[in-house]
Design an enzyme around this catalytic site. Sequence first.
Site, PDB file in Angstrom:
ATOM      1  N   HIS A  32      30.530  -0.454  21.777  1.00 26.55           N
ATOM      2  CA  HIS A  32      30.221   0.259  20.548  1.00 26.55           C
ATOM      3  C   HIS A  32      31.408   0.163  19.591  1.00 26.55           C
ATOM      4  CE1 HIS A  32      28.952   3.407  17.847  1.00 26.55           C
ATOM      5  NE2 HIS A  32      27.799   3.488  18.477  1.00 26.55           N
ATOM      6  N   SER A  70      29.760   8.587  15.642  1.00 26.57           N
ATOM      7  CA  SER A  70      28.435   8.069  15.335  1.00 26.57           C
ATOM      8  C   SER A  70      28.500   6.841  14.439  1.00 26.57           C
ATOM      9  CB  SER A  70      27.594   9.144  14.661  1.00 26.57           C
ATOM     10  OG  SER A  70      26.451   8.548  14.120  1.00 26.57           O
ATOM     11  N   GLY A  96      19.665  11.793  40.767  1.00 26.85           N
ATOM     12  CA  GLY A  96      20.065  11.820  39.369  1.00 26.85           C
ATOM     13  C   GLY A  96      19.161  12.718  38.557  1.00 26.85           C
ATOM     14  N   GLY A 143      15.856  11.069  35.513  1.00 31.17           N
ATOM     15  CA  GLY A 143      15.631  11.812  36.757  1.00 31.17           C
ATOM     16  C   GLY A 143      14.983  13.163  36.528  1.00 31.17           C
ATOM     17  N   ARG A 185      26.104  -3.821  16.168  1.00 28.55           N
ATOM     18  CA  ARG A 185      27.213  -3.334  16.978  1.00 28.55           C
ATOM     19  C   ARG A 185      28.102  -4.451  17.512  1.00 28.55           C
ATOM     20  NH1 ARG A 185      24.290   1.466  20.565  1.00 28.55           N
ATOM     21  NH2 ARG A 185      24.112   2.899  18.825  1.00 28.55           N
ATOM     22  N   LEU A 209      18.125  12.152  31.799  1.00 27.94           N
ATOM     23  CA  LEU A 209      16.796  12.157  31.185  1.00 27.94           C
ATOM     24  C   LEU A 209      15.770  11.538  32.112  1.00 27.94           C
ATOM     25  CD1 LEU A 209      17.518  11.304  27.474  1.00 27.94           C
ATOM     26  CD2 LEU A 209      16.853  13.480  28.484  1.00 27.94           C
TER      27      LEU A 209
HETATM   28  C1  LIG Z   1      28.502   9.007  24.022  1.00 29.45           C
HETATM   29  C2  LIG Z   1      27.146   8.445  24.197  1.00 29.45           C
HETATM   30  C3  LIG Z   1      26.196   8.579  23.190  1.00 29.45           C
HETATM   31  C4  LIG Z   1      24.909   8.058  23.348  1.00 29.45           C
HETATM   32  N1  LIG Z   1      24.012   8.228  22.342  1.00 29.45           N
HETATM   33  C5  LIG Z   1      22.752   7.741  22.495  1.00 29.45           C
HETATM   34  C6  LIG Z   1      21.791   7.940  21.469  1.00 29.45           C
HETATM   35  O1  LIG Z   1      22.078   8.528  20.423  1.00 29.45           O
HETATM   36  N2  LIG Z   1      20.545   7.466  21.667  1.00 29.45           N
HETATM   37  C7  LIG Z   1      20.189   6.812  22.809  1.00 29.45           C
HETATM   38  O2  LIG Z   1      19.057   6.449  22.929  1.00 29.45           O
HETATM   39  N3  LIG Z   1      21.094   6.637  23.802  1.00 29.45           N
HETATM   40  C8  LIG Z   1      22.353   7.074  23.670  1.00 29.45           C
HETATM   41  N4  LIG Z   1      23.269   6.876  24.673  1.00 29.45           N
HETATM   42  C9  LIG Z   1      22.838   6.266  25.943  1.00 29.45           C
HETATM   43  C10 LIG Z   1      22.111   7.276  26.798  1.00 29.45           C
HETATM   44  O3  LIG Z   1      22.715   8.534  26.681  1.00 29.45           O
HETATM   45  C11 LIG Z   1      22.100   6.927  28.285  1.00 29.45           C
HETATM   46  O4  LIG Z   1      21.802   5.626  28.450  1.00 29.45           O
HETATM   47  C12 LIG Z   1      21.055   7.737  29.023  1.00 29.45           C
HETATM   48  O5  LIG Z   1      21.247   9.093  28.770  1.00 29.45           O
HETATM   49  C13 LIG Z   1      21.069   7.484  30.513  1.00 29.45           C
HETATM   50  O6  LIG Z   1      20.196   8.402  31.149  1.00 29.45           O
HETATM   51  P1  LIG Z   1      19.865   8.318  32.686  1.00 29.45           P
HETATM   52  O7  LIG Z   1      18.893   9.387  32.963  1.00 29.45           O
HETATM   53  O8  LIG Z   1      19.493   6.950  33.021  1.00 29.45           O
HETATM   54  O9  LIG Z   1      21.226   8.590  33.438  1.00 29.45           O
HETATM   55  P2  LIG Z   1      22.416   9.741  33.309  1.00 29.45           P
HETATM   56  O10 LIG Z   1      22.074  10.661  32.231  1.00 29.45           O
HETATM   57  O11 LIG Z   1      23.612   8.950  33.263  1.00 29.45           O
HETATM   58  O12 LIG Z   1      22.242  10.508  34.624  1.00 29.45           O
HETATM   59  C14 LIG Z   1      22.718  10.046  35.846  1.00 29.45           C
HETATM   60  C15 LIG Z   1      22.447  11.095  36.878  1.00 29.45           C
HETATM   61  O13 LIG Z   1      22.629  10.551  38.136  1.00 29.45           O
HETATM   62  C16 LIG Z   1      23.450  11.356  38.922  1.00 29.45           C
HETATM   63  N5  LIG Z   1      24.099  10.488  39.888  1.00 29.45           N
HETATM   64  C17 LIG Z   1      24.766   9.343  39.669  1.00 29.45           C
HETATM   65  N6  LIG Z   1      25.167   8.819  40.843  1.00 29.45           N
HETATM   66  C18 LIG Z   1      24.736   9.648  41.806  1.00 29.45           C
HETATM   67  C19 LIG Z   1      24.840   9.652  43.212  1.00 29.45           C
HETATM   68  N7  LIG Z   1      25.445   8.690  43.858  1.00 29.45           N
HETATM   69  N8  LIG Z   1      24.299  10.675  43.899  1.00 29.45           N
HETATM   70  C20 LIG Z   1      23.654  11.686  43.248  1.00 29.45           C
HETATM   71  N9  LIG Z   1      23.516  11.714  41.926  1.00 29.45           N
HETATM   72  C21 LIG Z   1      24.060  10.708  41.211  1.00 29.45           C
HETATM   73  C22 LIG Z   1      24.334  12.041  37.950  1.00 29.45           C
HETATM   74  O14 LIG Z   1      24.838  13.227  38.501  1.00 29.45           O
HETATM   75  C23 LIG Z   1      23.367  12.295  36.823  1.00 29.45           C
HETATM   76  O15 LIG Z   1      22.637  13.452  37.106  1.00 29.45           O
HETATM   77  C24 LIG Z   1      24.569   7.378  24.531  1.00 29.45           C
HETATM   78  C25 LIG Z   1      25.513   7.242  25.533  1.00 29.45           C
HETATM   79  C26 LIG Z   1      26.793   7.729  25.364  1.00 29.45           C
HETATM   80  C27 LIG Z   1      27.816   7.493  26.421  1.00 29.45           C
END
Ligand SMILES: Cc1cc2nc3c(=O)[nH]c(=O)nc-3n(C[C@H](O)[C@H](O)[C@H](O)COP(=O)(O)OP(=O)(O)OC[C@H]3O[C@@H](n4cnc5c(N)ncnc54)[C@H](O)[C@@H]3O)c2cc1C
Lengths: 643, 251, 225
Positions: free
Chosen positions: A272, A290, A46, A51, A336, A49
């Site tokens: 949301h 938003s 992953g 990873g 929310r 942010l």
């Molecule tokens: C529309 C929206 C708006 C948001 N706004 C906000 C905000 O304003 N403020 C805030 O704090 N949070 C916000 N969030 C929440 C936040 O964006 C997410 O919780 C956060 O970005 C998750 O980050 P992450 O690194 O955990 O995972 P992700 O960013 O979901 O990354 C997952 C990664 O894992 C990879 N992956 C998944 N499964 C596999 C697999 N089996 N094999 C290989 N790779 C895999 C994907 O390719 C990706 O690279 C928002 C969410 C959404 C949906």
Amino acid sequence: MAQTKEELFDAKIPEGPLQEKWDNHKNSLKLLNPNNKKKHHVIVVGTGLAGASASASLAELGYNVTAFCIQDSARRAHSIAAQGGINAAKNYQNDGDNIWRLFYDTIKGGDYRSREANVYRLAQVSNNIIDQCVAQGVPFAREYGGTLANRSFGGAQVSRTFYARGQTGQQLLLGAYSAMMRQVEKGKIKMIPRQEMLDLVMVDDLARGIITRDLETGEIQRHAADAVLLCTGGYGNIYYLSTNAKNTNASAAWRCHKRGAMFSNPCFTQIHPTCIPVSGEYQSKLTLMSESLRNDGRVWVPKKAGDDRHPSDIPDDERDYYLERKYPSFGNLVPRDVASRNAKYVCDEGRGVGPTKMAVYLDFRDAIKEQGLDTISGKYGNLFDMYEKITGENPYEVPMRIYPAVHYTMGGLWVDYNLMSNLPGLFVLGEANFSDHGANRLGASALMQGLADGYFVIPYTLGDYIARNDIKPVSTDTPEFDQAEKEVRERISRLLDNKGNKTVLDFHRELGKLMWDYVGMSRNKEGLEEVIGKIRDLREEFWKDVYVPGENETFNKYLEYAYRVADYMELGEVMARDALDREESCGGHFREEYQTEDGEALRNDEEYNFVSCWEYKGEGEKHDIHREPLEFEYVTPTQRSYK
Amino acid sequence: MSDQQMTIHLKVWRQKGPNSKGELVDYTMDDVNPHMSFLEMFDWLNEKLMKQGEEPIEFDHDCREGICGSCNMMINGQAHGPQKATAACQLHMRQFSDGDTIYVEPWRAKAFPIIKDLVVDRSAFDRIVEAGGYVSVNTGGAVDANAQLIPKKEADIAFDYATCIGCGACVAACPNSSASLFTGAKIAQFAHLPQGEPERKERARAMVDQMKEEGFGDCSNFAECEAVCPKEISITAIAEMRREYVKSLFD
Amino acid sequence: MSKFKAALQSQVGRKLITGITGLGLVLFIIVHLLGNLSYFGGPEAINTYSHTLHELGGLLWAARLGLLVFFLFHIYLGISIWLEKRRARPVGYESYNSRGVPSRQSWSARSMIITGVILLVFVVFHLNTFAFHDFQTTVINGVEMHDVHARLTEVFQHEVYTISYVLTMVLLGMHLRHGVWSSFQSLGWMSRNSNPVVYSIAYILGLIIAVGFIGLPVSIYFGLV
Ligand SMILES: Cc1cc2nc3c(=O)[nH]c(=O)nc-3n(C[C@H](O)[C@H](O)[C@H](O)COP(=O)(O)OP(=O)(O)OC[C@H]3O[C@@H](n4cnc5c(N)ncnc54)[C@H](O)[C@@H]3O)c2cc1C
Ligand code: SF4
Ligand code: FES
């Protein structure tokens, strides 16, 4: 390295006062000397942010990192879509913010279902995150004097949210991605995009590798390392319609779970309140609007059920501004979950609006009258444009239609204070773990957590694990890898050979509807018991009747989709079980049987002050539940009230 | 807004694999809802194809809200289709009329080889960033975020350039298949920030050289890229890139 | 120095040189046009002008050499960029359309290689007609000099020559319409605000130059002067 159950749920919270725990812990962690780090190899699954920040930071320290993602580039991870902002306790606005306040708001917002120590650490490192991102060249919003700008977000009483227009996630991720690319160039990170992890490989009870599928060629590959970092995001897509990107999925976490990792609080999902409603059966995902819109928009539905008049033909005394009516002091700004639930109630009463009757109005008429069109368009212009692009309606003239949608999953794999799951060597970061948000996540804190985990926690705790366990290289040529690969291949063949009559999407939509209706905004015992059976039936039908096109040896998105939905079919049941087990209402989990006289969530701190941990017991077997008790030494859980 | 179902004729590029020969294949959809997004129409079509036992059309997509840069379709000869400032995933069928014929082709450039149907390999962009699209700071030890003041105007300009989603429409629409807008946007972003200053010269040189290495064409100033860019990044980015490059020659 | 050599071969460097040489050629064209216009001042004006030029001797040769170098570079790069573009997209689109403003993908922009090549061919003929041709002589103020006026008057009596000259000048105008603006952009001189201004100026300049050059043969052919 067999563990007893007690050891299993030792969260390894450091000793000492809350404020000193993290520092004490850092002092006690074993260090790995730089030359040694160079000999160790880490897999990061992953590139969101969590990873991307982890990969970059570990590579900078000297580790050899292999990173994987599903998309064609690391930069496209789902984190890119976050809009609103990221919290930090900088107190740049001199409005009385500090680490304690951020900690307190986050733990209270989570309805007291998270660990004090974890949340406190999160608040502590929040400031370093902002410094780090600015140093990378992330163009945060600024004031005319050149300092960073803040806004108040998600009902917080201080201005602590840093933002980059409505694209904060994008800018933060591009910062982390660029740090990663710098290490790719240096040869410290091997970035493998379009490569999906399909299983975890445990060797001698340690997480030592993964099995992946090359999404371009279908090639099944083995990768070994000294530790595996799972940064694979949340599982909101189990509901079929959500604000999550289409590729977001639970599979990586679920595969680890089936190899023994505990899944915690799976029923804690966040809905949301302000999303653009479903417009038809063809709908493939929902778009978030938003939350800030609720600062000026007024939420209402007609008083009469089935009132089909154009909104502007409905006079004020026939409108029900139900949030203002029920919550006079918070009005449209209730949290929310409260806003979402109430929208559901009025729609259930038949008072919903729009073609599908599953929406409520968010009306800017009065705000425009009071503040002028220019002010409103200055504040929300880009959101209004986005709304118009999607719906074809002009929100300056016709009230917006909104409806709640699944947005975030607080649940995830269980981790200790070091972010390690109960499987030694398997670390879980970001939305994929359960750790910091309890039963409800506050706005702008997911970005904070993902980056905290990747930039400032894992670089310390991973070294300690490797140093303590004296990890030696392992070959991919072992029976464990053979077995895992064999299972992956079998599952894929089984899906492809099935040639049933229903598409994966048919099944996903059906499952999503079950989850939404029974394990969504409001849940009850009867429904949950019923839905468990329904999910089981659907799962059985899935394996009998699913149709997966094409073959393995090519780019085949519907095959990917199929194995992800297959996993949802199992996860859904555990979510329902968790919701059933938790006989209280808290945060995003609302059990109809447990509410106050006013219809608010009623927590039960006596009996449910714990983290649920579900253990996989084998194919078709019922999961076992374990409970990690939560202790509140520094804050006293209180009941929320927004009247 | 009419909710009348529309009939849409599609001519879609189908290609089994990187080395297969492809062709445009005709499909007719007679139940297109104007509120569908363009990609939802493809989902819909794929459902039908699969139910007839045919192979679905492969296309890249993820966020479906115009920010991840995954989607890439040449729609009626225009990258991302006819709507300004809009990625293919945000395009809705109400932009078309009943009975329309729509050509859908993949991005075409030597540097973006086709993988299958409409899916291409854009890793060349990653390699351009790898060449220098970053600030060399390690995690930890950053000074306080407010220690360095940045005029709002400069920060805003940097932001405009930073909004690039890396979709590749600029390359696809460019008659020369040049990657100058993408590369220029990154170089220009850092040129407006003090954090970008120390590596300014190396960055400009390395990234520009990498573009060529990847097999993108030269920029002939058609500005078609700006017209199709879903983030409306101005070709001023390209002018800035050239300035930065020239400046980098003089130490 | 190898840094500069590499720079000249880079995608920025190539356009930079195309731009500089292009602007140099435009300068030459403007001077040439002014010279042409002196025809309207009668035989004495243009012949003296031409004679003065020739009197520059070494300087003239240096200028000619410079011009040639500019010209060759401009041609070489133009063709090379065109070849590169074909290489960069081996398979084209079945359907391709410009999105329109702010795109500058005018017909003149897309046909730079065509107008360029035609201009090259024209220049060869043009030199043959004028520069390498034996002139009659005439005496003005006691000085013997080439009678450029007579030659021009003679050449533009010919239908074919006049028409092809006029057409080529239309193409030249088109080439400049994109080229002038493009040079500024290639030199990195453009900003968001100056873009549309310079683009319009280039358009007008192209038009003036084309009209200016066309004015002379048309006037001669129709006996207006
Ligand atoms: C529309 C929206 C708006 C948001 N706004 C906000 C905000 O304003 N403020 C805030 O704090 N949070 C916000 N969030 C929440 C936040 O964006 C997410 O919780 C956060 O970005 C998750 O980050 P992450 O690194 O955990 O995972 P992700 O960013 O979901 O990354 C997952 C990664 O894992 C990879 N992956 C998944 N499964 C596999 C697999 N089996 N094999 C290989 N790779 C895999 C994907 O390719 C990706 O690279 C928002 C969410 C959404 C949906
Ligand atoms: S510059 Fe615009 S068109 Fe090019 S990749 Fe970036 S967002 Fe896409
Ligand atoms: S799918 Fe993300 S930009 Fe279109």
